[in-house]
Design a protein around this motif. Structure first.
Motif, short mmCIF file in Angstrom:
data_model
loop_
_atom_site.label_atom_id
_atom_site.label_comp_id
_atom_site.label_asym_id
_atom_site.label_seq_id
_atom_site.Cartn_x
_atom_site.Cartn_y
_atom_site.Cartn_z
N LEU A 280 -4.51 -0.13 0.19
CA LEU A 280 -3.67 -1.33 0.14
C LEU A 280 -3.88 -2.20 1.37
N GLN A 281 -3.98 -1.56 2.54
CA GLN A 281 -4.17 -2.34 3.76
C GLN A 281 -5.52 -3.07 3.75
N ARG A 282 -6.58 -2.41 3.29
CA ARG A 282 -7.89 -3.07 3.20
C ARG A 282 -7.85 -4.26 2.23
N THR A 283 -7.20 -4.04 1.09
CA THR A 283 -7.12 -5.12 0.09
C THR A 283 -6.36 -6.31 0.65
N ARG A 284 -5.34 -6.11 1.43
CA ARG A 284 -4.59 -7.21 2.03
C ARG A 284 -5.47 -8.00 3.01
N ASP A 285 -6.25 -7.24 3.80
CA ASP A 285 -7.13 -7.92 4.74
C ASP A 285 -8.17 -8.77 4.01
N LEU A 286 -8.77 -8.19 2.96
CA LEU A 286 -9.77 -8.93 2.19
C LEU A 286 -9.16 -10.13 1.47
N ARG A 287 -7.93 -9.96 1.02
CA ARG A 287 -7.26 -11.09 0.35
C ARG A 287 -7.01 -12.21 1.33
N GLY B 245 -9.99 -14.14 1.61
CA GLY B 245 -10.41 -14.78 0.38
C GLY B 245 -11.51 -14.07 -0.35
N PHE B 246 -11.77 -12.77 -0.03
CA PHE B 246 -12.86 -12.03 -0.70
C PHE B 246 -12.41 -11.35 -2.00
N VAL B 247 -11.13 -11.14 -2.21
CA VAL B 247 -10.63 -10.51 -3.45
C VAL B 247 -9.53 -11.38 -4.03
N SER B 248 -9.27 -11.15 -5.30
CA SER B 248 -8.26 -11.94 -6.00
C SER B 248 -6.85 -11.35 -5.77
N GLN B 249 -5.88 -12.14 -6.15
CA GLN B 249 -4.49 -11.68 -6.08
C GLN B 249 -4.26 -10.50 -7.02
N ALA C 242 -6.31 -8.06 -7.68
CA ALA C 242 -6.75 -6.83 -7.01
C ALA C 242 -5.70 -6.35 -6.02
N LEU C 243 -5.07 -7.28 -5.32
CA LEU C 243 -3.99 -6.90 -4.38
C LEU C 243 -2.80 -6.30 -5.12
N ASP C 244 -2.48 -6.90 -6.26
CA ASP C 244 -1.35 -6.36 -7.06
C ASP C 244 -1.64 -4.93 -7.52
N VAL C 245 -2.89 -4.68 -7.92
CA VAL C 245 -3.25 -3.32 -8.36
C VAL C 245 -3.13 -2.34 -7.20
N ALA C 246 -3.57 -2.72 -6.03
CA ALA C 246 -3.50 -1.84 -4.86
C ALA C 246 -2.05 -1.54 -4.49
N GLU C 247 -1.17 -2.54 -4.56
CA GLU C 247 0.24 -2.32 -4.24
C GLU C 247 0.89 -1.37 -5.26
N THR C 248 0.53 -1.56 -6.53
CA THR C 248 1.09 -0.68 -7.57
C THR C 248 0.63 0.76 -7.37
N GLN C 249 -0.62 0.95 -7.04
CA GLN C 249 -1.14 2.30 -6.82
C GLN C 249 -0.46 2.95 -5.60
N ALA C 250 -0.19 2.17 -4.58
CA ALA C 250 0.48 2.70 -3.39
C ALA C 250 1.91 3.13 -3.72
N ARG C 251 2.61 2.30 -4.51
CA ARG C 251 3.98 2.67 -4.89
C ARG C 251 3.98 3.92 -5.76
N ALA C 252 3.02 4.05 -6.68
CA ALA C 252 2.95 5.23 -7.54
C ALA C 252 2.66 6.48 -6.70
N ALA C 253 1.77 6.32 -5.69
CA ALA C 253 1.47 7.47 -4.84
C ALA C 253 2.68 7.89 -4.03
N GLN C 254 3.46 6.91 -3.56
CA GLN C 254 4.67 7.23 -2.80
C GLN C 254 5.69 7.95 -3.68
N ALA C 255 5.85 7.49 -4.92
CA ALA C 255 6.77 8.14 -5.85
C ALA C 255 6.31 9.57 -6.15
#
Length: 355
Positions: free
Chosen positions: A119-126, A129-133, A135-148
């Motif tokens: 998630l942190q890498r995706t935020r930096d790339l976003r 401007g190297f990745v789309s929004q 991709a960032l949403d997917v990374a945030e969702t995966q982080a929340r699922a991992a935390q749960a």
């Protein structure tokens, strides 16, 4: 001994022998027992009824996990302290479950750390401007699922630790062991009783009062509990359950006894409860009574000797309250029947009704 001496001895002993035979014949005569006619129960200012002692605080300890009972650390009659071991159940399965849950926590923690870094890498790339929004949403969702998943694994570890703790059955309070229900080597399953314990010194008298007597009992001026040693104790609190048993048509009364009066007593002992000063107390129509001496009590059974011809036949009855020297008979007899006034003598061999 010469013939003269023998003749003298015979002449001296003969009257004594004859007297002994006469006494034996008299003692062998069947006992004559007076009889009484069963009549209606008389009005009285109060009445008594059987009750039993019950512990105010009692628990049946049960197993919460399955496994073989490795150790039964107490026996009936032992005194235990709160937290003292009662029984130990095989904990190997519970231990394996705890290790499995700890491994699950480690795996979930690794997945959460990996998702957090991604998630942190995706935020930096976003931000560059190297990745789309998306991709960032997917990374945030995966982080929340991992935390749960990590929280779920930790909860499973806590549950496994609790299950392991359940393998040791301990006393919930200072108590006396009333009974044990398993032996070492038995298979315990969830819900199976291990032992029954009760707190000593806190007892109550439990009486099953006929529903027809409830109103009279409420109106009684005083209530006394007659203990097995004859002492009369006034209860410190009373509770009338709000329901009537559909089969026996009785109402349960619970009379709490003062701790100072219950020393040396144990649950299950029989006592008597006296309802005194009942205004206008009278037996319900159709109720019969016999003298107290005519009733034979053997444990929970009551019976009288009913006259049949010149002898007696033992007949079971259902006894009610005691009022003075008479006992109310709820079932088993009819008005006008003749019963032995002394049940003990009527039980002797060959007993007959007195003329």
């Amino acid at each position: 001994m010469n013939p003269v001496a023998r003749a003298f001895v015979r002449s001296a002993l003969l009257p004594a022998l004859l007297a002994g035979l006469a006494a034996a014949s008299v003692s062998a005569a069947p006992p004559a027992v007076p009889v009484v006619v069963v009549g209606p129960a008389a009005a009285a200012g109060g009445f008594e009824i059987d009750a039993s002692l019950q512990a105010l605080r009692q628990s049946t300890l049960g197993a919460q996990v399955s496994g073989n009972v490795l150790q039964l650390a107490v026996k009936a009659g032992d005194r235990v302290k709160a937290g003292q071991l009662i029984a130990r159940i095989d904990e190997r399965d519970a231990q394996a479950g705890l290790l499995r849950s700890e491994a699950g926590v480690a795996q979930a923690d690794a997945e959460w750390r990996n998702a957090s870094l991604q998630l942190q890498r995706t935020r930096d790339l976003r931000g560059q401007g190297f990745v789309s929004q998306a991709a960032l949403d997917v990374a945030e969702t995966q982080a929340r699922a991992a935390q749960a998943g990590l929280e779920q694994a930790r909860a499973a570890r806590t549950q496994a630790a609790l299950a392991r703790g359940f393998t040791a059955v301990v006393a919930p309070f200072d108590a006396v062991v009333q009974a044990t229900h398993v032996e070492a080597g038995d298979l315990a399953s969830a819900g199976r009783a291990i032992a029954t314990v009760y707190a000593p010194g806190a007892l109550r008298a439990v009486v099953q009062l006929p529903a027809s007597r409830s109103a009279a009992a409420r109106a009684a001026a005083g209530i006394e509990v007659v203990l097995p040693d004859g002492r009369r104790v006034a209860p410190v609190a009373k509770t009338e359950l709000p329901a009537t048993d559909a089969v026996s048509q009785t109402v349960e009364w619970r009379l709490d006894l003062p701790p100072a009066a219950t020393s040396g007593l144990a649950p299950g002992q029989n006592v008597r409860v006296r309802f005194a000063g009942v205004p206008g107390a009278a037996a319900p129509a159709g109720r019969l009574a016999v003298p107290a001496a005519a009733l034979l009590r053997r444990g929970e059974l009551s019976a009288v000797y009913v006259q049949r011809g010149e002898g007696f036949v033992l007949q079971a009855v259902r006894a009610g309250a005691t009022a003075g020297d008479t006992v109310e008979i709820l079932a088993g007899l009819k008005g006008g029947e003749r019963v032995a006034a002394d049940a003990v003598r009527a039980g002797l061999a060959g007993a007959v009704a007195a003329k």
